[in-house]
Design a protein around this motif. Structure first.
Motif, PDB file in Angstrom:
ATOM      1  N   ALA A   1       0.757  -1.389  -0.118  1.00  0.00           N
ATOM      2  CA  ALA A   1       0.032  -0.135   0.109  1.00  0.00           C
ATOM      3  C   ALA A   1       0.860   1.230   0.044  1.00  0.00           C
ATOM      4  O   ALA A   1       0.256   2.228  -0.235  1.00  0.00           O
ATOM      5  N   ASN A   2       2.282   1.046   0.211  1.00  0.00           N
ATOM      6  CA  ASN A   2       3.048   2.285   0.343  1.00  0.00           C
ATOM      7  C   ASN A   2       2.637   3.411   1.455  1.00  0.00           C
ATOM      8  O   ASN A   2       2.850   4.460   1.452  1.00  0.00           O
ATOM      9  N   LEU A   3       2.217   2.777   2.471  1.00  0.00           N
ATOM     10  CA  LEU A   3       2.038   3.283   3.653  1.00  0.00           C
ATOM     11  C   LEU A   3       2.697   2.819   4.855  1.00  0.00           C
ATOM     12  O   LEU A   3       2.531   1.631   5.147  1.00  0.00           O
ATOM     13  N   LEU A   4       3.403   3.666   5.452  1.00  0.00           N
ATOM     14  CA  LEU A   4       4.071   3.577   6.711  1.00  0.00           C
ATOM     15  C   LEU A   4       3.727   4.282   7.608  1.00  0.00           C
ATOM     16  O   LEU A   4       3.620   5.346   7.736  1.00  0.00           O
ATOM     17  N   SER A   5       3.087   3.558   8.822  1.00  0.00           N
ATOM     18  CA  SER A   5       2.459   4.339   9.950  1.00  0.00           C
ATOM     19  C   SER A   5       3.065   3.960  11.322  1.00  0.00           C
ATOM     20  O   SER A   5       3.369   2.923  11.334  1.00  0.00           O
ATOM     21  N   LEU A   6       3.057   5.108  11.879  1.00  0.00           N
ATOM     22  CA  LEU A   6       3.665   4.584  13.424  1.00  0.00           C
ATOM     23  C   LEU A   6       2.450   5.476  14.213  1.00  0.00           C
ATOM     24  O   LEU A   6       2.208   6.614  13.940  1.00  0.00           O
TER      25      LEU A   6
ATOM     26  N   TYR B   1      13.278  -0.694   1.627  1.00  0.00           N
ATOM     27  CA  TYR B   1      12.003  -0.109   1.125  1.00  0.00           C
ATOM     28  C   TYR B   1      12.243   1.060   0.185  1.00  0.00           C
ATOM     29  O   TYR B   1      11.915   0.976  -0.977  1.00  0.00           O
ATOM     30  N   LEU B   2      12.845   1.990   0.797  1.00  0.00           N
ATOM     31  CA  LEU B   2      13.256   3.114  -0.209  1.00  0.00           C
ATOM     32  C   LEU B   2      13.986   2.900  -1.314  1.00  0.00           C
ATOM     33  O   LEU B   2      13.661   3.499  -2.485  1.00  0.00           O
ATOM     34  N   ALA B   3      14.921   1.934  -1.335  1.00  0.00           N
ATOM     35  CA  ALA B   3      15.836   1.614  -2.294  1.00  0.00           C
ATOM     36  C   ALA B   3      15.149   1.106  -3.428  1.00  0.00           C
ATOM     37  O   ALA B   3      15.259   1.107  -4.399  1.00  0.00           O
ATOM     38  N   GLN B   4      13.877   0.231  -3.058  1.00  0.00           N
ATOM     39  CA  GLN B   4      13.234  -0.357  -4.202  1.00  0.00           C
ATOM     40  C   GLN B   4      12.006   0.299  -4.543  1.00  0.00           C
ATOM     41  O   GLN B   4      11.011  -0.252  -5.374  1.00  0.00           O
TER      42      GLN B   4
ATOM     43  N   ALA C   1       5.249   6.892  -1.499  1.00  0.00           N
ATOM     44  CA  ALA C   1       5.160   6.392  -0.199  1.00  0.00           C
ATOM     45  C   ALA C   1       4.776   7.419   0.820  1.00  0.00           C
ATOM     46  O   ALA C   1       5.044   8.655   0.895  1.00  0.00           O
ATOM     47  N   ILE C   2       3.891   7.089   1.740  1.00  0.00           N
ATOM     48  CA  ILE C   2       3.390   8.048   2.808  1.00  0.00           C
ATOM     49  C   ILE C   2       3.745   7.483   4.091  1.00  0.00           C
ATOM     50  O   ILE C   2       3.678   6.222   4.309  1.00  0.00           O
ATOM     51  N   LEU C   3       4.563   8.545   4.836  1.00  0.00           N
ATOM     52  CA  LEU C   3       4.756   8.132   6.192  1.00  0.00           C
ATOM     53  C   LEU C   3       4.009   8.877   7.009  1.00  0.00           C
ATOM     54  O   LEU C   3       3.621  10.080   7.070  1.00  0.00           O
TER      55      LEU C   3
END
Length: 129
Positions: A21-26, A49-52, A59-61
């Motif tokens: 989903a290209n979603l990285l959540s904290l 992840y960012l390399a690929q 990508a959403i952080l």
């Protein structure tokens, strides 16, 4: 890449990095006894992840972190720096920081972290209750 997930504890946030989903959540508070030990594998996963990350994908952080201690803040800045560098290299990345409307210190922390970055960084508020 495999999904990276860590369940929330009393002193550490839920970490849910979903590459599909290209979603990285904290989400949650962050004051682990050893923040660098907690965040080190996260930072390593993000490097891969960012390399690929495909040029076609964004990508959403996403953060929802009402409280973090000083060492966690340093680790999150290292994470944000990785995304900022990727952005400077042409990757499509952005930050979305969601604050509780009644938590002024959370908003101030997000503003301070945003100051030194060039990537898109939205600070949103959500109503509590």
């Amino acid at each position: 890449m495999q999904r990276y997930f860590i369940a929330e504890t009393k002193s550490s946030p839920t970490v849910d990095f979903d590459p599909a989903a290209n979603l990285l959540s904290l989400v949650g508070q962050s004051y682990p006894e050893n923040a660098f030990k907690f965040y080190e594998p996260i930072l390593e996963w993000v490097d891969g992840y960012l390399a690929q990350l495909s040029p076609d994908d964004e990508a959403i952080l996403e953060f929802q972190m009402p409280y973090m201690n000083t060492s966690s803040t340093k680790c999150l800045m290292m994470l944000l720096d990785k995304f900022d560098f990727a952005y400077s290299q042409g990757k499509r990345v952005a930050v979305r920081w969601i604050c509780n409307a009644d938590n002024e210190s959370e908003f101030e922390c997000a503003e301070e972290l945003k100051e030194d970055l060039s990537l898109p960084f939205d600070i949103l508020t959500k109503e509590v209750g």
